[in-house]
Design an enzyme around this catalytic site. Structure first.
Site, PDB file in Angstrom:
ATOM      1  CG  HIS A  99      -1.285   3.172   4.513  1.00 27.81           C
ATOM      2  ND1 HIS A  99      -1.279   1.908   3.959  1.00 27.81           N
ATOM      3  CD2 HIS A  99      -0.579   3.059   5.673  1.00 27.81           C
ATOM      4  CE1 HIS A  99      -0.628   1.083   4.733  1.00 27.81           C
ATOM      5  NE2 HIS A  99      -0.182   1.767   5.797  1.00 27.81           N
ATOM      6  CB  CYS A 158      -0.921   0.008   1.220  1.00 28.24           C
ATOM      7  SG  CYS A 158      -1.949  -1.457   1.389  1.00 28.24           S
TER       8      CYS A 158
END
Length: 508
Positions: free
Chosen positions: A136, A80
Site C-alpha cells: 500500500h 493506512c
C-alpha cells in the site's frame, strides 16, 4: 598426593576455561545484531485487544504484551498509507507528499524513490529483509514495489485491501465511474501467483513467515515485516473462529472479533517458529496497529473519541508493544510519548546502522523501551492536510483541510478532524454518544489529552496563549512541507487492460 594436586589443578584450569568461554559467548550474544520481527495489524482499534477489552480473545498478544513492554502513549497516522510511509522512512507525511488520503490502486502515486526505507538501511547492516502481506505504498512503476525498496523477498499484495480468499481488489478510486475495477493482486517477489486462491490471507501470511523463519540462516540477522490485512474489511473469517464469539449478537462486531482472534493465533504460530528455530532469544518483536478501528466495519476505539481516518484520539492512538529477551526492564507499561516514525531510528540503532545523513522526524526509543528512560519525544505532528477535497467514502473520511499537533499535554486540532463520536463496542449494548461539532470548517479545538484522553472538554477559549503557541509551531512545520500528491486516476491502470491483474502499468 602430588597426583591429586595435579588433578585438582587441571580441574581448576578446566573450570576456569569453561567460565571464560561462557563469558565470551555472553559478550558475543550481547553484541550480536538482533533479529527484528515487526508485526503490523490493519485497522485494529484501541479497544480491540484483550488487555484493553476482556471480550476480545487474544491470549498470545496479551501474554507478549504482559511479558514485554506495552506502549500506552503510542500514536500512528489515521489511515493506512501515511502510517506505512512513516514507519518505513521515519519521516512525517508532510515531508514525503503523502499527507492527503491514501494511495488508491489506480493512482500514479507512491512513496518517493528518493526516500530511504528501513529495509534498505538494514540491508546495509547485513540483514536479510522480507515483507509479507500488505504494501500500500504505490506500484504504478516497478521501481516502487517492495523488492525495489530494500526487501529481499515479498509475498502479499500491492494495493490497500482485497477479498481474503479470492485476493481481488474491487475499489480502484473513490469517484463515480472508477469504483469497481476488480483486479487480482497476489505476488511472490515480482511475479503474480495464483495457487493461493481459496486460501485465507491471514493464515497464508503466517505460513509464509514460518517458512522464512525455518529456512533462515541464524548467522545472519533477520528483518521480517509481517504486514497483516486483518482485521481490515471485508469481514471474512474461517468459521471456527466465529464460535468463540457466539455471545456477540452484532454481526459486524462478531466477525471482526473473530478476525482478530485468527490473527492472534497466527502470531502464536510465528513466535513458536522463532523459538523452534532458536532465534527467539535474539529477537526483538514489535506489534502495532496502523490506525484506529473502523467502527462501520466492526472495529472499536472506546473510550477514545472518533475512529479510523479521523485526527481524534480514536483515529491515531494505537495499540502497540515490544517483546524481547534483550529488554533490560521488561514486564511493564511505558507511558512515554511514542510515534510510528520513531521505529526507523530505533531499528537502525538496534542494527548499528548510521542515520546521520537522513533528515528524520522520528527519535530512537530503545533506551525508553528497554531501560524505562524518559522518552526523547515531546511532540507529534499528527498531520497537516492542505487539500480541500473529499477523498474517501461517507463514513468519516476527510473532506476539508485539517491539521493536528500534540505538544506535551496539549493537543490542537484544526479544520474538520473527522467524525468525533464516542462509540461504545456493540457487545455492551450502549448507544453512540454523538458529537455535534466535528464538521465545522475552520474550527479550532484544544484539549489537555493527559487529563482528558477522551477529548470531552474543549478548552481553546480558556487558553488562547497555548493556541497561539501551537499554531506558531504548526506553521513552522508547514514551512518545511512539500506539496501533497493526490493525482486523478489513470485509466491505463485498469486491470482489464492487464489480464485482470493490478500491475505496475507504466512499465507496460
Amino acid at each position: 598426593m602430588r597426583c591429586c594436586l595435579h588433578l585438582r589443578f587441571r580441574s581448576g584450569i578446566k573450570c576456569f576455561l569453561f567460565a571464560l568461554i561462557e563469558i565470551c559467548l555472553t559478550i558475543t550474544s550481547q553484541c550480536k545484531k538482533p533479529h527484528i520481527v515487526f508485526i503490523l495489524a490493519d485497522d485494529l482499534g484501541f479497544n480491540d485487544i484483550g488487555y484493553h477489552n476482556l471480550k476480545i480473545k487474544t491470549k498470545v498478544l496479551d501474554e507478549l504484551a504482559r511479558t514485554g513492554v506495552r506502549l500506552e502513549n503510542y500514536y500512528v497516522q489515521p489511515i493506512c498509507t501515511p502510517t506505512r510511509a512513516q514507519l518505513l522512512t521515519g519521516r512525517y507525511d508532510i515531508h514525503t507528499g503523502l499527507q492527503h488520503g491514501i494511495i488508491w490502486p489506480s493512482q500514479a502515486n507512491a512513496l518517493p524513490s528518493n526516500e530511504t526505507t528501513i529495509a534498505t538501511k538494514l540491508k546495509e547492516s547485513d540483514y536479510k529483509t522480507h515483507l509479507i502481506g500488505k504494501w500500500h505504498l504505490g506500484f504504478y512503476r516497478k521501481e516502487f514495489i517492495p523488492t525495489q525498496r530494500g526487501f529481499d523477498s515479498f509475498y502479499g499484495f500491492l494495493t490497500g485491501g482485497q477479498d481474503y480468499c479470492t485476493h481481488r481488489n474491487r475499489l480502484g478510486f473513490p469517484k463515480e465511474g472508477y469504483k469497481f475495477l476488480n483486479g487480482y493482486d497476489f505476488w511472490r517477489n515480482e511475479e503474480v501467483i495464483r495457487d493461493v486462491v481459496g486460501d485465507y490471507t491471514t493464515i497464508l501470511f503466517a505460513k509464509e513467515a514460518e517458512r522464512i523463519i525455518t529456512e533462515h540462516d541464524p548467522k545472519s540477522p533477520l528483518f521480517l515485516f509481517l504486514s497483516f490485512q486483518a482485521p481490515h474489511a471485508p469481514l471474512q473469517v474461517p468459521k471456527r473462529f466465529l464460535k468463540i464469539y457466539e455471545s456477540i449478537k452484532d454481526h459486524n462486531r462478531r466477525v471482526y472479533a473473530a478476525m482478530v482472534s485468527c490473527m492472534d493465533e497466527a502470531v502464536g504460530n510465528v513466535t513458536r517458529a522463532l523459538k523452534k528455530r532458536g532465534l527467539w532469544k535474539d529477537t526483538v518483536l514489535i506489534f502495532s496497529s496502523d490506525n484506529g478501528g473502523q467502527v462501520t466495519a466492526g472495529g472499536n476505539n472506546w473510550p477514545l473519541r472518533g475512529w479510523k481516518a479521523s485526527l481524534w484520539e480514536g483515529g491515531v492512538k494505537s495499540v502497540a508493544f515490544v517483546n524481547s529477551k534483550l529488554i533490560k526492564n521488561p514486564g511493564r507499561i511505558h507511558t512515554g510519548l511514542t510515534h510510528v516514525s520513531d521505529w526507523f531510528p530505533t531499528l537502525a540503532h538496534l542494527a548499528e546502522a548510521s542515520v546521520e545523513a537522513i533528515p528524520l522526524d522520528g527519535v530512537n526509543q530503545w533506551p525508553s523501551i528497554s531501560e524505562n528512560k524518559p522518552s526523547l519525544r515531546t511532540e507529534i505532528l499528527h498531520n497537516i492536510d492542505p487539500i480541500d477535497e473529499f477523498w474517501g467514502t461517507p463514513d468519516g473520511y476527510s473532506h476539508c483541510r485539517t491539521a493536528a499537533l500534540r505538544r506535551g499535554d496539549w493537543k490542537l486540532l484544526l479544520g474538520c478532524p473527522g467524525n468525533g463520536d464516542w462509540v461504545p463496542p456493540a457487545e455492551t449494548g450502549r448507544s453512540t454518544q454523538s458529537s455535534c461539532n466535528q464538521h465545522k470548517i475552520n474550527s479550532v479545538f484544544l484539549f489537555n489529552v493527559t487529563n482528558d484522553p477522551e477529548e470531552r472538554d474543549e478548552i481553546s477559549e480558556h487558553h488562547p496563549d497555548v493556541v497561539r503557541d501551537l499554531l506558531a509551531r504548526m506553521e513552522r512545520y508547514n514551512r518545511t512541507a512539500v506539496p501533497a500528491r493526490f493525482p486523478d486516476p489513470d485509466l491505463n491502470s485498469k486491470p482489464s487492460r492487464h489480464c485482470g491483474v493490478w500491475v505496475p502499468w507504466m512499465d507496460k
